[in-house]
Design a protein around this motif. Structure first.
Motif, PDB file in Angstrom:
ATOM      1  N   GLU A 156     -31.138 -36.946 -16.098  1.00 46.86           N
ATOM      2  CA  GLU A 156     -32.516 -37.241 -16.513  1.00 46.86           C
ATOM      3  C   GLU A 156     -32.923 -38.672 -16.187  1.00 46.86           C
ATOM      4  O   GLU A 156     -34.099 -38.962 -16.000  1.00 46.86           O
ATOM      5  CB  GLU A 156     -32.657 -37.008 -18.023  1.00 46.86           C
ATOM      6  CG  GLU A 156     -32.544 -35.537 -18.380  1.00 46.86           C
ATOM      7  CD  GLU A 156     -32.660 -35.300 -19.879  1.00 46.86           C
ATOM      8  OE1 GLU A 156     -32.658 -36.280 -20.654  1.00 46.86           O
ATOM      9  OE2 GLU A 156     -32.725 -34.123 -20.261  1.00 46.86           O
ATOM     10  N   ASN A 157     -31.950 -39.561 -16.155  1.00 48.77           N
ATOM     11  CA  ASN A 157     -32.240 -40.984 -15.944  1.00 48.77           C
ATOM     12  C   ASN A 157     -31.119 -41.569 -15.084  1.00 48.77           C
ATOM     13  O   ASN A 157     -30.119 -42.070 -15.599  1.00 48.77           O
ATOM     14  CB  ASN A 157     -32.316 -41.711 -17.290  1.00 48.77           C
ATOM     15  CG  ASN A 157     -32.654 -43.185 -17.129  1.00 48.77           C
ATOM     16  OD1 ASN A 157     -32.795 -43.676 -16.008  1.00 48.77           O
ATOM     17  ND2 ASN A 157     -32.772 -43.890 -18.243  1.00 48.77           N
ATOM     18  N   ASP A 204     -30.728 -44.212 -13.447  1.00 48.49           N
ATOM     19  CA  ASP A 204     -30.478 -45.655 -13.449  1.00 48.49           C
ATOM     20  C   ASP A 204     -30.764 -46.231 -14.838  1.00 48.49           C
ATOM     21  O   ASP A 204     -31.675 -47.038 -15.024  1.00 48.49           O
ATOM     22  CB  ASP A 204     -31.359 -46.330 -12.383  1.00 48.49           C
ATOM     23  CG  ASP A 204     -31.017 -47.795 -12.215  1.00 48.49           C
ATOM     24  OD1 ASP A 204     -29.895 -48.205 -12.593  1.00 48.49           O
ATOM     25  OD2 ASP A 204     -31.885 -48.544 -11.735  1.00 48.49           O
ATOM     26  N   PRO A 205     -29.974 -45.839 -15.823  1.00 50.73           N
ATOM     27  CA  PRO A 205     -30.292 -46.237 -17.199  1.00 50.73           C
ATOM     28  C   PRO A 205     -29.893 -47.679 -17.484  1.00 50.73           C
ATOM     29  O   PRO A 205     -28.944 -48.208 -16.919  1.00 50.73           O
ATOM     30  CB  PRO A 205     -29.440 -45.262 -18.036  1.00 50.73           C
ATOM     31  CG  PRO A 205     -28.261 -44.969 -17.169  1.00 50.73           C
ATOM     32  CD  PRO A 205     -28.762 -44.994 -15.756  1.00 50.73           C
ATOM     33  N   GLU A 219     -30.551 -47.764 -22.942  1.00 50.79           N
ATOM     34  CA  GLU A 219     -30.801 -46.323 -22.758  1.00 50.79           C
ATOM     35  C   GLU A 219     -29.498 -45.525 -22.806  1.00 50.79           C
ATOM     36  O   GLU A 219     -29.465 -44.400 -23.309  1.00 50.79           O
ATOM     37  CB  GLU A 219     -31.542 -46.093 -21.432  1.00 50.79           C
ATOM     38  CG  GLU A 219     -32.992 -46.560 -21.485  1.00 50.79           C
ATOM     39  CD  GLU A 219     -33.664 -46.629 -20.123  1.00 50.79           C
ATOM     40  OE1 GLU A 219     -34.907 -46.609 -20.091  1.00 50.79           O
ATOM     41  OE2 GLU A 219     -32.960 -46.729 -19.083  1.00 50.79           O
ATOM     42  N   GLY A 257     -28.666 -42.747 -25.417  1.00 53.76           N
ATOM     43  CA  GLY A 257     -28.298 -41.411 -24.918  1.00 53.76           C
ATOM     44  C   GLY A 257     -27.027 -40.866 -25.543  1.00 53.76           C
ATOM     45  O   GLY A 257     -26.905 -39.658 -25.763  1.00 53.76           O
TER      46      GLY A 257
END
Ligand code: FES
Ligand code: FES
Length: 153
Positions: A116-117, A119-120, A124, A128
């Motif tokens: 979903e992400n 490059d967190p 984040e 997560g």
């Protein structure tokens, strides 16, 4: 008894179980996927997390009969062709595990997080994995591992 059919790590399984059998127990005890770890058994610790039809799910909070026909990935299905999944490799490199009890659930959560992400930020990543408890690592090495895995091809 009810017959439940599941695709687990790309292979289809059918087995009989009691209607009250949790998905965690069905995977672990009936199908032999012992990488599914069971801690709290009421949705708090995240150790039983698996991928269910593409999304992370707590297998202790589902009944096997509820997910008849579903596609599941457990930690046993992450490596491919003898190669560790990039997250597994990164956890190994960064010492993202000690006893390993939380690790399979942590990996399932991290797989979804990076999907979903890709490059967190560290914040984040921490957000997560906030539903997965680890009593050993202090989390920093897990955050390091996920951040590094995000950079891998
Ligand atoms: S064993 Fe499922 S959340 Fe703890
Ligand atoms: S490595 Fe032991 S609980 Fe996380």
């Amino acid at each position: 008894m009810i017959t439940v059919s599941l695709t687990v790590n790309g292979r289809t399984y059918r087995a009989d179980c009691e209607p009250r059998r949790t998905l965690a127990d069905f995977l672990r005890h009936d199908l032999g996927f012992t990488g599914v770890h069971v801690g709290c058994e009421h949705g708090v610790c995240g150790s039983c997390t698996i991928t269910l039809d593409g999304e992370s799910a707590r297998s202790c909070c589902l009944l096997a009969v509820q997910v008849d026909g579903a596609e599941i990935v457990t930690v046993e299905g992450l490596a491919e062709n003898g190669e560790l999944h990039p997250l597994q490799e990164s956890f190994r490199k960064h010492h993202g595990l000690q006893c390993g009890f939380c690790t399979s659930g942590m990996l399932a959560t991290a797989v979804e997080l990076l999907k979903e992400n890709p490059d967190p930020t560290d914040a984040e990543i921490r957000q997560g994995i906030s539903g997965n408890l680890c009593r050993c690592t202090g989390y920093q090495f897990i955050v390091d591992a996920i951040r590094d895995a995000a950079k891998r091809p």
